[in-house]
Motif scaffolding. Structure first.
Motif, PDB file in Angstrom:
ATOM      1  N   GLY A 296      40.409  42.721  58.306  1.00 41.55           N
ATOM      2  CA  GLY A 296      39.274  42.182  58.796  1.00 41.55           C
ATOM      3  C   GLY A 296      38.150  41.720  57.733  1.00 41.55           C
ATOM      4  O   GLY A 296      38.437  42.019  56.521  1.00 41.55           O
ATOM      5  N   THR A 297      36.935  41.225  58.484  1.00 43.28           N
ATOM      6  CA  THR A 297      35.883  40.850  57.441  1.00 43.28           C
ATOM      7  C   THR A 297      34.745  42.099  57.522  1.00 43.28           C
ATOM      8  O   THR A 297      34.004  41.970  56.646  1.00 43.28           O
ATOM      9  CB  THR A 297      35.444  39.518  57.812  1.00 43.28           C
ATOM     10  N   SER A 298      34.836  42.967  58.468  1.00 43.38           N
ATOM     11  CA  SER A 298      33.640  43.820  58.762  1.00 43.38           C
ATOM     12  C   SER A 298      34.039  45.033  59.464  1.00 43.38           C
ATOM     13  O   SER A 298      34.263  45.135  60.784  1.00 43.38           O
ATOM     14  CB  SER A 298      32.750  43.281  59.580  1.00 43.38           C
ATOM     15  N   PHE A 299      34.415  46.265  58.570  1.00 42.73           N
ATOM     16  CA  PHE A 299      35.161  47.386  59.311  1.00 42.73           C
ATOM     17  C   PHE A 299      34.833  48.627  58.224  1.00 42.73           C
ATOM     18  O   PHE A 299      34.864  48.525  57.084  1.00 42.73           O
ATOM     19  CB  PHE A 299      36.566  47.308  59.823  1.00 42.73           C
ATOM     20  N   GLY A 300      34.657  49.792  59.121  1.00 45.56           N
ATOM     21  CA  GLY A 300      34.889  51.018  57.899  1.00 45.56           C
ATOM     22  C   GLY A 300      35.847  51.853  58.627  1.00 45.56           C
ATOM     23  O   GLY A 300      36.097  51.717  59.772  1.00 45.56           O
TER      24      GLY A 300
END
Lengths: 133, 133
Positions: free
Chosen positions: A96-100
């Motif tokens: 993805g492009t945005s995850f922690g």
């Protein structure tokens, strides 16, 4: 014996320098390879051949997708299946492009890298015994 | 015997309706709970108490964070630690606004939900035996 000691020391130094040169060459080759594929390793606990396998697999699939159209799930599935098949279950993949994330992984089975503008987390865990109680 | 059979059938129907009512009430309570916490379950293989635990934990932490400032890693860590402690290792958690995934999970150890505008994937796997060969 003094001469022998000196000879041993000389040989030892030679071997060390040889190992260091080989290491440097390998690191340079890896760096060139990553640069060429626009890959950047963010965190890693994985043998080099497996890393390269992941990068190549991701690169090939991204190149086959229409530009500007990231299919995260397809890339995640492809990587997981390839690693499950080649290195034994169970692998897990998040793209993805945005995850922690926070995970527990098997020894030597973890890589977190970016390729183009997408991030990939690939890690391995143990599997449940087949006789599930 | 005819009377006994009718009585058995009547009791059976009564029990079935009782079970159905209980189920409906539970589902309604769960739905109300989710609505109240702005939680939507996307995919799930997890007992209700564990689900509720995850939602409450996520809700509490998000409420304690400054608005408009999502700390994905902190939420992922918090959920993983809570579930590792309460239900045994190993749990894995991914939090973010844009990711796809493919994972293998233990039976009854998987939930994928959204809360506010963030998505949470929480799943369990087996762990390596301590005696790592």
């Amino acid at each position: 014996m003094e001469g022998a000691q000196e000879e041993l020391e000389r040989r030892s130094k030679f071997l060390k320098s040889l190992i260091q040169k080989k290491k440097t060459i390998e690191q340079q080759e890896q760096h060139d390879h990553l640069q060429h594929n626009n890959v950047r390793v963010r965190a890693c606990d994985m043998p080099l051949p497996l890393q390269n396998r992941a990068f190549r697999c991701a690169r090939d699939l991204l190149d086959s997708m229409p530009s500007k159209k990231l299919d995260s799930k397809r890339l995640a599935l492809t990587l997981k299946k390839e690693f499950d098949t080649s290195y034994g279950p169970a692998w897990h993949c998040i793209v993805g492009t945005s995850f922690g994330s926070y995970v527990t992984h098997s020894f030597g089975g973890f890589v977190y890298f970016s390729i183009d503008k997408v991030y990939v987390l690939l890690f391995k865990t143990a599997v449940e015994p087949l006789d599930h109680s």
